[in-house]
Design a protein around this motif. Structure first.
Motif, PDB file in Angstrom:
ATOM      1  N   LEU A  77       0.777  -1.569  -0.058  1.00 24.76           N
ATOM      2  CA  LEU A  77       0.087  -0.226   0.372  1.00 24.76           C
ATOM      3  C   LEU A  77       0.947   1.219  -0.421  1.00 24.76           C
ATOM      4  CD1 LEU A  77      -2.291   1.680   0.063  1.00 24.76           C
ATOM      5  CD2 LEU A  77      -2.157   1.112   2.599  1.00 24.76           C
ATOM      6  N   ASP A  78       1.842   1.438   0.955  1.00 25.76           N
ATOM      7  CA  ASP A  78       2.933   2.233   0.621  1.00 25.76           C
ATOM      8  C   ASP A  78       3.201   2.465  -0.580  1.00 25.76           C
ATOM      9  OD1 ASP A  78       2.139   3.198   3.397  1.00 25.76           O
ATOM     10  OD2 ASP A  78       4.470   1.598   4.446  1.00 25.76           O
ATOM     11  N   ARG A  79       4.186   1.595  -1.173  1.00 23.76           N
ATOM     12  CA  ARG A  79       4.569   2.006  -3.131  1.00 23.76           C
ATOM     13  C   ARG A  79       3.598   2.805  -3.743  1.00 23.76           C
ATOM     14  NH1 ARG A  79       8.185  -1.760  -6.177  1.00 23.76           N
ATOM     15  NH2 ARG A  79       8.281  -2.810  -4.283  1.00 23.76           N
ATOM     16  N   VAL A  80       2.140   2.253  -3.673  1.00 27.98           N
ATOM     17  CA  VAL A  80       1.420   2.537  -4.336  1.00 27.98           C
ATOM     18  C   VAL A  80       0.854   4.074  -4.000  1.00 27.98           C
ATOM     19  CG1 VAL A  80      -1.229   2.482  -5.239  1.00 27.98           C
ATOM     20  CG2 VAL A  80      -0.065   0.428  -4.873  1.00 27.98           C
ATOM     21  N   LEU A  81       1.142   4.379  -2.419  1.00 28.48           N
ATOM     22  CA  LEU A  81       0.957   6.145  -2.387  1.00 28.48           C
ATOM     23  C   LEU A  81       2.009   6.340  -2.510  1.00 28.48           C
ATOM     24  CD1 LEU A  81      -0.820   5.070   1.207  1.00 28.48           C
ATOM     25  CD2 LEU A  81      -2.166   6.173  -1.220  1.00 28.48           C
ATOM     26  N   PRO A 243      -6.864 -16.350  -6.226  1.00 28.53           N
ATOM     27  CA  PRO A 243      -6.416 -14.933  -5.340  1.00 28.53           C
ATOM     28  C   PRO A 243      -5.749 -13.837  -4.389  1.00 28.53           C
ATOM     29  CG  PRO A 243      -4.794 -17.140  -5.777  1.00 28.53           C
ATOM     30  CD  PRO A 243      -5.975 -17.277  -6.462  1.00 28.53           C
ATOM     31  N   PHE A 244      -4.855 -13.510  -6.199  1.00 25.36           N
ATOM     32  CA  PHE A 244      -4.833 -11.833  -6.339  1.00 25.36           C
ATOM     33  C   PHE A 244      -5.458 -11.084  -6.418  1.00 25.36           C
ATOM     34  CE2 PHE A 244      -1.402 -16.034  -7.896  1.00 25.36           C
ATOM     35  CZ  PHE A 244      -0.842 -16.056  -6.193  1.00 25.36           C
ATOM     36  N   ARG A 245      -5.426 -10.112  -6.044  1.00 22.83           N
ATOM     37  CA  ARG A 245      -5.525  -8.533  -5.978  1.00 22.83           C
ATOM     38  C   ARG A 245      -4.805  -7.735  -6.507  1.00 22.83           C
ATOM     39  NH1 ARG A 245      -9.004 -12.203  -5.502  1.00 22.83           N
ATOM     40  NH2 ARG A 245     -10.358 -12.339  -3.685  1.00 22.83           N
ATOM     41  N   CYS A 246      -4.782  -7.078  -6.785  1.00 20.15           N
ATOM     42  CA  CYS A 246      -3.790  -5.384  -7.456  1.00 20.15           C
ATOM     43  C   CYS A 246      -4.649  -3.946  -6.958  1.00 20.15           C
ATOM     44  CB  CYS A 246      -3.358  -5.680  -8.884  1.00 20.15           C
ATOM     45  SG  CYS A 246      -2.971  -7.760  -9.541  1.00 20.15           S
ATOM     46  N   LEU A 247      -4.094  -3.614  -6.192  1.00 19.83           N
ATOM     47  CA  LEU A 247      -3.438  -2.247  -6.148  1.00 19.83           C
ATOM     48  C   LEU A 247      -3.215  -1.256  -7.196  1.00 19.83           C
ATOM     49  CD1 LEU A 247      -5.712  -1.090  -3.922  1.00 19.83           C
ATOM     50  CD2 LEU A 247      -2.833  -0.706  -2.661  1.00 19.83           C
ATOM     51  N   ARG A 248      -3.739  -0.604  -7.744  1.00 20.73           N
ATOM     52  CA  ARG A 248      -3.935   0.769  -8.597  1.00 20.73           C
ATOM     53  C   ARG A 248      -3.918   1.980  -8.234  1.00 20.73           C
ATOM     54  NH1 ARG A 248      -2.026  -2.256 -13.950  1.00 20.73           N
ATOM     55  NH2 ARG A 248      -2.714  -4.472 -14.114  1.00 20.73           N
ATOM     56  N   ALA A 249      -2.587   2.843  -8.112  1.00 20.19           N
ATOM     57  CA  ALA A 249      -3.109   3.967  -8.563  1.00 20.19           C
ATOM     58  C   ALA A 249      -3.560   5.027 -10.172  1.00 20.19           C
ATOM     59  CB  ALA A 249      -1.879   4.972  -7.888  1.00 20.19           C
ATOM     60  N   ALA A 250      -5.530   5.120  -9.814  1.00 21.30           N
ATOM     61  CA  ALA A 250      -5.057   6.121 -11.191  1.00 21.30           C
ATOM     62  C   ALA A 250      -5.536   8.002 -10.656  1.00 21.30           C
ATOM     63  CB  ALA A 250      -7.011   5.935 -11.219  1.00 21.30           C
TER      64      ALA A 250
END
Length: 451
Positions: A77-81, A243-250
């Motif tokens: 999460l810190d990486r995406v933020l 099982p996998f989820r991806c968090l992206r920043a738009a």
């Protein structure tokens, strides 16, 4: 004073004095809803220009301390933020139902409560339900407060009394303001509630996370202005069956939007995937035709993914084309290049392309792996073991250079690959000595080199 009737589009927030079946702004059908607005009385006389509390300041004189960011305790999460959340920021997290938005934020509370006071407001669950979910996730902290409330005025009042460092609202579609006649989840309610939260975040320097629902098209429900108000827009993606989820920043005002965070859903919540490439390649078949390993860049992180293709003789006059995880139009374009430049007559074959693990690959560097997988399936001949590739393909069949080639090769070598098929370009960094680099200039040369 007589109330005024206006019509608002539920998708884009377009306002009109009359009803439309089709919104003139976004083109959506049957989205115009009627609202009553009480007009404010017009003021007469000279306009007063009384000075407010805000004052202009020189940009170079504004002090920024070293504690402008704080870590959430979840590395992905810190990486995406962009290296952690910013104090006073306003973050929107969206995603499909059941994808794990509330789970991610609740797990984040466990880590952040070690150094900050957190208030978790839920408009969808009771306090008992939140407690049951927290017990399942093994979350317990003396600095985590929960509130089950949907009234925005009450939420802000309780927040003012508690003075938390972080406020989480789950979700923005369930809260409402009493002075508005619109139903919760409507365009007006979402816009006004988001505006109230944004002003509170900036005035009190409180970091606010809000959860947003998505509509059937996969975009955030509510007016588009909601995405303009917030500082960061995060999308939680993935197949619910996988099982996998991806968090992206738009959108990210304080960092890059190219980073990606990978999680794995388990019985005890979301687990960080420190090595996504190895996870995505688990179960990679050997000696099977129609698959090729691609290396794409997700921000500063190289990731390996398996691209699979299946070409089978069609039983109908019109061949079928299906793409999962890659752009459909890009796949059709590459099929035309294969037929025109390489002599592979795919016009009489059904072609299916899939990216294993539910990943979505939009980078042009996936062109060459997709072409090699299709050619391998069409000829029913597997690629040699230990081969990976990357490269962009032009309409004349030439291969174009891609960025960060040395990083891609290094990641592939670390995971056991010994041959890389790539465009003929210069490499900036020193390569592993045992890595066999195959430089090609056209699609035909690439297919001949491995098949």
């Amino acid at each position: 004073m007589k109330q005024k009737t206006v019509y608002l589009c539920g998708d884009c927030g377009y306002e009109s004095a009359k009803w439309y079946g089709k919104c003139p702004s976004c083109g959506a059908w049957n989205t115009m809803s009627e609202y009553k607005v009480r007009p404010e009385p017009a003021t007469r006389g000279v306009t007063s220009f009384a000075r407010g509390a805000a004052r202009p300041a020189l940009l170079q004189e504004i002090a920024v301390d070293d504690e402008a960011r704080f870590y959430s305790g979840i590395g992905e999460l810190d990486r995406v933020l962009g290296g952690g959340a910013v104090h006073g920021s306003f973050v929107l997290v969206g995603g499909e139902p059941g994808i794990g938005k509330s789970t991610l934020l609740l797990q984040m509370c466990q880590e952040m409560c070690k150094n900050a006071k957190v208030l978790y407001v839920s408009g969808e669950e009771s306090l008992r339900q939140i407690k049951l979910r927290a017990s399942r996730l093994k979350i317990a902290s003396s600095n985590l407060f929960v509130l089950a409330e949907t009234d925005m005025e009450q939420i802000l009042s309780e927040t003012e009394m508690l003075s938390p460092d972080i406020l989480i609202v789950d979700s923005i579609q369930t809260v409402y303001k009493r002075d508005l006649t619109a139903a919760p989840g409507g365009t007006t309610q979402i816009k006004e509630c988001a505006m109230s939260l944004m002003q509170y975040a900036k005035n009190k320097n409180v970091t606010i996370f809000i959860v947003g629902h998505v509509n059937k098209e996969g975009t955030l429900a509510g007016p588009k202005i909601l995405e303009h108000m917030v500082d960061c827009v995060l999308y939680f993606e993935g197949e619910q069956a996988g099982p996998f989820r991806c968090l992206r920043a738009a959108k990210n005002r304080y960092g890059s939007t190219n980073e990606i965070g990978v999680f794995e859903m388990s019985d005890h919540g979301l687990l960080e995937v420190q090595n996504p490439s190895a996870a995505m390649l688990a179960g990679h078949p050997s000696g099977a035709s129609g698959n090729c390993i691609a290396c794409v860049m997700e921000g500063s992180r190289p990731m390996l993914a398996e691209v699979q293709a299946l070409a089978a003789k069609t039983q109908f006059g019109m061949p079928r084309r299906t793409a999962a995880g890659v752009d459909y139009n890009r796949m059709v374009l590459l099929l035309a290049i294969l037929e025109k430049r390489c002599g592979l007559f795919l016009s009489s074959s059904d072609v299916y392309v899939n990216v294993v693990g539910g990943m979505r690959l939009d980078e042009p560097a996936v062109d060459l792996p997709m072409v090699l997988a299709i050619a391998s399936s069409f000829r029913d001949k597997p690629l040699p073991e230990g081969v990976m590739s990357f490269g962009e393909i032009g309409l004349t069949g030439e291969l174009r250079a891609v960025s960060n080639a040395s990083q891609r090769i290094g990641e592939a070598y670390r995971l056991g690959f010994h041959t890389c098929v790539m465009p003929d370009q210069e490499l900036s960094d020193k390569l592993p000595g045992k890595m066999n680099i195959v430089r090609v200039k056209t699609v035909g040369e690439a297919i001949s080199a491995v098949l």
